[in-house]
Write a protein that holds these residues in place. Structure first.
Motif, mmCIF file in Angstrom:
data_model
loop_
_atom_site.group_PDB
_atom_site.id
_atom_site.type_symbol
_atom_site.label_atom_id
_atom_site.label_comp_id
_atom_site.label_asym_id
_atom_site.label_seq_id
_atom_site.Cartn_x
_atom_site.Cartn_y
_atom_site.Cartn_z
ATOM 1 N N ASN A 145 8.443 0.823 -5.816
ATOM 2 C CA ASN A 145 8.040 1.661 -6.952
ATOM 3 C C ASN A 145 8.143 3.149 -6.638
ATOM 4 O O ASN A 145 7.535 3.968 -7.316
ATOM 5 N N ASN A 146 8.924 3.484 -5.600
ATOM 6 C CA ASN A 146 9.145 4.874 -5.198
ATOM 7 C C ASN A 146 7.843 5.615 -4.914
ATOM 8 O O ASN A 146 7.664 6.770 -5.292
ATOM 9 N N ARG A 147 6.942 4.948 -4.216
ATOM 10 C CA ARG A 147 5.681 5.548 -3.780
ATOM 11 C C ARG A 147 5.696 5.582 -2.260
ATOM 12 O O ARG A 147 5.608 4.553 -1.606
ATOM 13 N N ILE A 148 5.834 6.790 -1.710
ATOM 14 C CA ILE A 148 6.025 7.003 -0.284
ATOM 15 C C ILE A 148 4.721 7.512 0.330
ATOM 16 O O ILE A 148 4.094 8.434 -0.192
ATOM 17 N N GLU A 179 6.976 9.493 -5.518
ATOM 18 C CA GLU A 179 5.616 10.030 -5.521
ATOM 19 C C GLU A 179 5.057 9.924 -4.109
ATOM 20 O O GLU A 179 5.226 8.896 -3.454
ATOM 21 N N LEU A 180 4.400 10.963 -3.642
ATOM 22 C CA LEU A 180 3.759 10.955 -2.337
ATOM 23 C C LEU A 180 2.326 10.449 -2.515
ATOM 24 O O LEU A 180 1.593 10.978 -3.352
ATOM 25 N N VAL A 181 1.964 9.422 -1.774
ATOM 26 C CA VAL A 181 0.667 8.774 -1.972
ATOM 27 C C VAL A 181 -0.044 8.555 -0.637
ATOM 28 O O VAL A 181 0.578 8.621 0.418
ATOM 29 N N PRO A 182 -1.352 8.249 -0.680
ATOM 30 C CA PRO A 182 -2.045 7.865 0.545
ATOM 31 C C PRO A 182 -1.430 6.581 1.106
ATOM 32 O O PRO A 182 -0.840 5.797 0.354
ATOM 33 N N PRO A 183 -1.557 6.337 2.414
ATOM 34 C CA PRO A 183 -0.921 5.168 3.036
ATOM 35 C C PRO A 183 -1.244 3.835 2.358
ATOM 36 O O PRO A 183 -0.369 2.989 2.226
ATOM 37 N N TYR A 184 -2.456 3.658 1.902
ATOM 38 C CA TYR A 184 -2.843 2.383 1.301
ATOM 39 C C TYR A 184 -2.251 2.162 -0.089
ATOM 40 O O TYR A 184 -2.348 1.073 -0.633
ATOM 41 N N GLU A 185 -1.587 3.176 -0.667
ATOM 42 C CA GLU A 185 -0.943 3.034 -1.978
ATOM 43 C C GLU A 185 0.585 2.985 -1.874
ATOM 44 O O GLU A 185 1.276 2.945 -2.888
#
Length: 158
Positions: free
Chosen positions: A88-91, A77-83
């Protein structure tokens, strides 16, 4: 469907631009170069109302599956930097991989990796999450970022 150029919803554009301008940490020279390329590409990108961004265009909170020619695949998942949370595969949208794919669409191919170990990755699937970008910046800043884009785009074309 592969679109001809980068496309951003206004909220995604402003968030990425805001983080590019306020990002004080540069991982390495390669990451720095990636962010400069993203900044340049954002000048040429189509910026549209968030509601009209096609479902196959990578935006913040999209879930993306990329695949290499060798068959290796990864979903994240593509997320904002703070997330960001790699476990958890959150880039992050401003990580090296995130900066290369945001605004692209299903079918686009990118080059990713370190020198001597670069791999071609094709965006195989994009799924939009119902979660949307929440901009916690003043409306004046939002409008300024969008108006600066128009000024910079004009300078680029002259």
């Amino acid at each position: 469907m592969k679109h001809s150029n980068l496309m951003f919803g206004k909220d995604n554009f402003v968030m990425v631009k805001y983080y590019l301008e306020t990002n004080e940490t540069i991982e390495d020279y390669r990451h720095h170069d990636t962010l400069k390329l993203l900044d340049y590409n954002m000048l040429r990108a189509s910026v549209v109302e968030t509601e009209v961004v096609p479902a196959d265009v990578v935006q913040i909170y999209s879930t993306i599956r990329v695949r290499s020619k060798s068959g290796w695949a990864k979903t994240f998942e593509l997320v904002p930097p703070y997330e960001e949370n790699n476990k958890n595969n959150r880039i992050s949208a401003i990580s090296s991989l995130g900066a290369k794919i945001i605004g692209l669409s299903q079918g686009h191919t990118i080059q990713h990796g370190l020198p001597g170990d670069i791999v071609s990755l094709t965006i195989e699937k994009v799924v939009q999450n119902k979660k949307r970008v929440k901009l916690d910046i003043p409306k004046e800043t939002f409008e300024e970022i969008l108006s600066n884009r128009k000024k910079n785009l004009l300078a680029l074309t002259i």
